[in-house]
Design a protein around this motif. Structure first.
Motif: not given
Length: 485
Positions: A318-322, A395-412
């Motif tokens: 995680f540290a290496k790939n930020d 790492h891929r699951l973290c990206q999935k989580f972050n993408a979903g959170r961004i979508q939730e925050e933007l939609e309203p």
């Protein structure tokens, strides 16, 4: 005969007086124990050689300190008291209520009991068998029951009054363990047949709050005082260091130490005048308090080197790939049915089992409903991974989580956002702490540390530190504020 024994001393609610801990550690040192650990249920754990065990056992008995050797017959009562005052702003559960309830457990519970404030996410809600969670009604608790070794969860029909928590817990334990009751109706009827409790009707299920794990390490100010969070990468605390901690607590009149469910230690109520003394103790024992936030968001099984090593292996990736892990916590489960708290769960299993011998290992990745670690519903993400492939899939699951959170925050507010453009041209530069993300803005200065408004970052004193966690000035990095308008 075993060469070593695992000794467990329960610290009810994760609270221990410095004098009591000092006594235990002094006896442990006499038994040639050099390091100890804190468990996920806020207990003290130590490994003792068999030749020293009889002497330590005799000393503990003389001090009337209950302990267990290689067993878990009496799980510790855990609580969210460790976050009291520093992580939360609950409506009514305070120090006095915690102590009132813990004093009711004048017996050794055989079921896991959790005592949680609803207005916090630092300690888990449902990892116990009896899970008491505050309700909006002052001095009344929800109770969620999870029979041993199951994932079944059912709610007690009524809210429980504070002064009846211990008595009800004991009655339920007797019904379930001695009376053989397991279903909701069986337990309720058996408990209510011969006793009465002060209750209110629970009209609805509890709504799980959004999870947010606070940064719990280092010096942090609250009010006119500070609290100190101590985390060890290998989960081991030296006895010598903890004895110095206890001695300084007694000298500076700190009455309690708090063990967390993250196997760390929190010391509250540090006066400003005593900060130098605390820094000296940390320096004397070479204790680092600048670990990254994503390294703190992990839970492994107690006394499990395999889980701890796997955690560090993934963290390095995680540290290496930020990798961004904010909003997530991770649990590693290497033994079936063990209790691990996490929004992402890594389960280890053998590729081939021959009797008691496990050959090679595979890993399955699960995530909880809405990535809330208090949820008991798990979804499979990837199955049958070799260790080599595990970090990249996480790492891929973290990206999935972050993408979903961004979508939730933007939609309203999507339509409004489309009308706005970021203004970069005249955006001011500020300096941000990489450990706790506190910002120094010269426009406002730092009144708490006597830095007037308008003081450029370059003119700050050489010994200036982050106003929240005391990270040195050199650690802070320049970032540009982006305003929307």
């Amino acid at each position: 005969m075993r060469d070593y024994y695992t000794v467990k001393v329960n610290l009810p609610g994760g609270i221990v007086a410095p004098g009591a801990l000092q006594t235990i550690l002094t006896m442990a040192r006499s038994a040639h124990v050099r390091t100890v650990r804190f468990g996920a249920r806020q207990q003290l754990l130590m490994t003792v050689h068999y030749e020293d065990m009889r002497f330590l056992g005799k000393d503990l008995k003389q001090q009337s300190m209950p302990y267990e050797v290689n067993t878990e017959q009496y799980p510790n009562v855990i609580s969210s008291y460790c976050g009291e005052d520093v992580f939360r702003a609950g409506a009514w559960l305070r120090e006095s209520e915690y102590h009132t309830i813990l004093d009711q457990f004048d017996y050794g519970p055989r079921l896991k009991v959790n005592l949680s404030d609803f207005n916090q996410s630092f300690t888990p809600f449902f990892t116990g068998n009896l899970n008491f969670i505050t309700s909006p009604e002052p001095h009344f608790f929800y109770l969620y029951i999870r029979p041993k070794q199951t994932n079944t969860l059912f709610r007690w029909p009524e809210l429980i009054y504070t002064n009846d928590v211990g008595r009800l817990a004991k009655a339920i334990e007797e019904a379930m363990l001695d009376g053989g009751c397991q279903t909701e109706d069986e337990v309720y009827k058996a408990v209510m047949a011969g006793q009465s409790f002060i209750t209110q009707l629970a009209t609805k299920e509890i709504d799980l709050p959004e999870f947010s794990l606070p940064y719990y390490e280092g010096f942090n100010r609250y009010g006119q005082r500070s609290w100190l969070g101590l985390y060890r990468r290998d989960e081991q605390f030296s006895v010598a260091f903890l004895l110095d901690v206890c001695a300084l607590c007694l000298k500076t009149r700190i009455g309690e130490l708090c063990v967390t469910t993250w196997k760390s230690l929190i010391i509250k109520g540090i006066e400003e005048k005593d900060r130098v003394a605390w820094s000296y103790v940390l320096g004397k024992h070479n204790i680092n308090v600048r670990h990254a936030a994503n390294e703190l968001a992990w839970q492994t099984e107690d006394q499990n080197e395999d889980g701890a090593n796997l955690k560090n292996y993934i963290i390095r990736f995680f540290a290496k790939n930020d990798t961004r892990t904010f909003g997530l916590c991770f649990g590693i489960q290497t033994r079936p049915k063990s209790e691990v708290f996490g929004s992402v769960l890594i389960r280890k299993r053998p590729l081939l089992q021959i009797g008691q011998l496990s050959l090679f290992s595979l890993y399955d990745i699960y995530f909880t409903e809405n990535f809330n670690p208090n949820s008991r519903t798990y979804h499979l993400f990837e199955k049958g991974l070799f260790k080599l492939h595990l970090p990249n899939q996480l790492h891929r699951l973290c990206q999935k989580f972050n993408a979903g959170r961004i979508q939730e925050e933007l939609e309203p507010v999507r339509q409004e956002i489309e009308k706005m453009e970021p203004a970069y041209n005249d955006a001011p530069l500020v300096h941000q702490c990489p450990h706790c993300f506190t910002v120094y803005d010269e426009q406002y200065g730092d009144e708490r540390q006597g830095v007037p408004a308008g003081t450029p970052f370059g003119q700050l004193p050489v010994d200036y530190g982050c106003s929240t966690c005391d990270a040195p000035k050199e650690d802070m990095t320049a970032v540009q504020l982006v305003t929307v308008g």
